[in-house]
Design an enzyme around this catalytic site. Sequence first.
Site: not given
Length: 573
Positions: A385, A403, A456
């Site tokens: 990321t 990422t 996420s």
Amino acid sequence: MIRPVLVLLTMSTLLACHSSRKAAAPNPPIDSYHYSIEKTVTGNKGAVVSAHPLASEAGVLVLKKGGNAVDAAIATQLALAVVYPGAGNLGGGGFLVAHLQDGKELAIDYREMAPSGSSRDMYIDKDGKARTDLSQDGHLASGVPGTVAGLFEAARYSKLSFKELIDPAIELAEKGFVITEREARSLNGIQQDLQQLNTRPNAFQKKDKWKAGDTLVQKDLAATLRRIREKGAAGFYEGETARLIVEEMQRGKGIISYADLKNYVARSRQPHRFDYKGYAVVSMPMPSSGGLLLHQMLKMIEGKDIATMGFHSPQAVQLMIEAERRAYADRAEYMGDMDFYKVPVAALTDKKYIADRMKDFTPGKASDSKIIGPGKAAAKESEETTHLSVIDGDGNAVAVTTTLNGGYGSRVVVGGAGFFLNNEMDDFSIKPGVPNMYGAVGGEANAIAPGKRMLSSMTPTIVLQNGKPYIVTGTPGGTTIPTSVFQTIVNILDFGLSAKDAVDKAKFHHQWLPDAVFVEKDFPAATQEALRKMGYKIDSRGDIGRVELIRVLPDGKFEAVADKRGDDSASGW
Ligand code: DON
């Protein structure tokens, strides 16, 4: 498999673009064979901070050419896709948060999507065992990449042509760049996986060991970038690049299809926005848990006078740990892609709900994750990321986190196309209660479904003071991202730390499960001891986060700070 700690990339850019621009002096090209790492830079007109000095330079080069913060963010990200292959990417995804000069705010979601051939139990074998090996390594681990679509969505707000923004990346790939000691180590660490998982030659495999000073040339990647330069997003999602991706999938039993690529869309969403002690915080909404977690954690501590407890004091750290524990318990239960699952955002951030969550907080005594669990968020509502940040003298600010998930993602390089594919499918909850590679658990809200985006933790964030950008920040680090951003913001706003200390000082992390406090090695021993006495299990670990931060100083200049934890570097002018 051994994975480098570094998985995400974070870049922050602050820039000042004045409308009365002087005739630009010719800008010297980027020298990819000689460069240095700058940890703190103060810019008058602009600055970029990212995981790699050459990428930060690429962003500043674009600013000098008259580009705005969005231009710089795009150029920096494209350069990172070349010079920071572990996390910078074409084969992954990300999020961009921006506050523009006219007050418009952006939250561009270019998170990967589960392929159409995916299914809820695709990583569960016939004995009911969760196959994290398949969700983490190799072809089946990849979601449909979103980065290129995201960059074109962002380009709607840029000033220069996309061709100008991608040129520095093409040159870096074509001519090559000299790698650092850290990059050499990182590439050496994945050689075995590269050999196992790839059937075509690629730029990253090497018979002898990589060493600092070697040049990494990426001809296939340069050709892919050129196709994007000529054909736009179709240069990636269709034609030759799509063919190379699908053929790679077929060689490795992956499931991304031509239709998946063609149908990928980046989504413009409403940023997750809230106030903290008079500052406005603008961050990423679902499918990132980042903005919502940050909101919950800051609100859980807002009513307490944390400043007088003192930075890194046992009292302050304990309070923050308990906020982290409670927010992450909610993450596991309630958070996922809102296009598929109704996340009760308003209920989870309701004032009374937040107060209730902290009712059983006892100063001086550790709570127990077996007892805490997720809150009762009122009747579920009806409804490796990297990060970058940008601001300009006209008031535009951009923060991007992107990422591949793990370092070098799935470790599959698309044969002939030169870029790594992500292993983002592991961010789904592949089986209820089974931890993903960051130890996070989940259930229904984050179950796999075709076309769904995996939850996420990425938290690109802009803090506004009197409506103007004040802090632009973000970090890699999987589930430690929201807690790192949380601590960085509190370090500045509450503890009054300098930007550098706010970024570099030791961090800690609690994510409900496992019920442990993770601390960096230089976290004060006395505070660790005091926390142990309160009943906490303390685990010392490696680096937590790699925060890139830009702060606007009282005189209007931009102070850009690159985290001490990597080769991260700031560049300004
Ligand atoms: O989206 C997420 O939350 C993760 N895929 C981020 C991975 C990450 O930060 C890895 N960096 N160390």
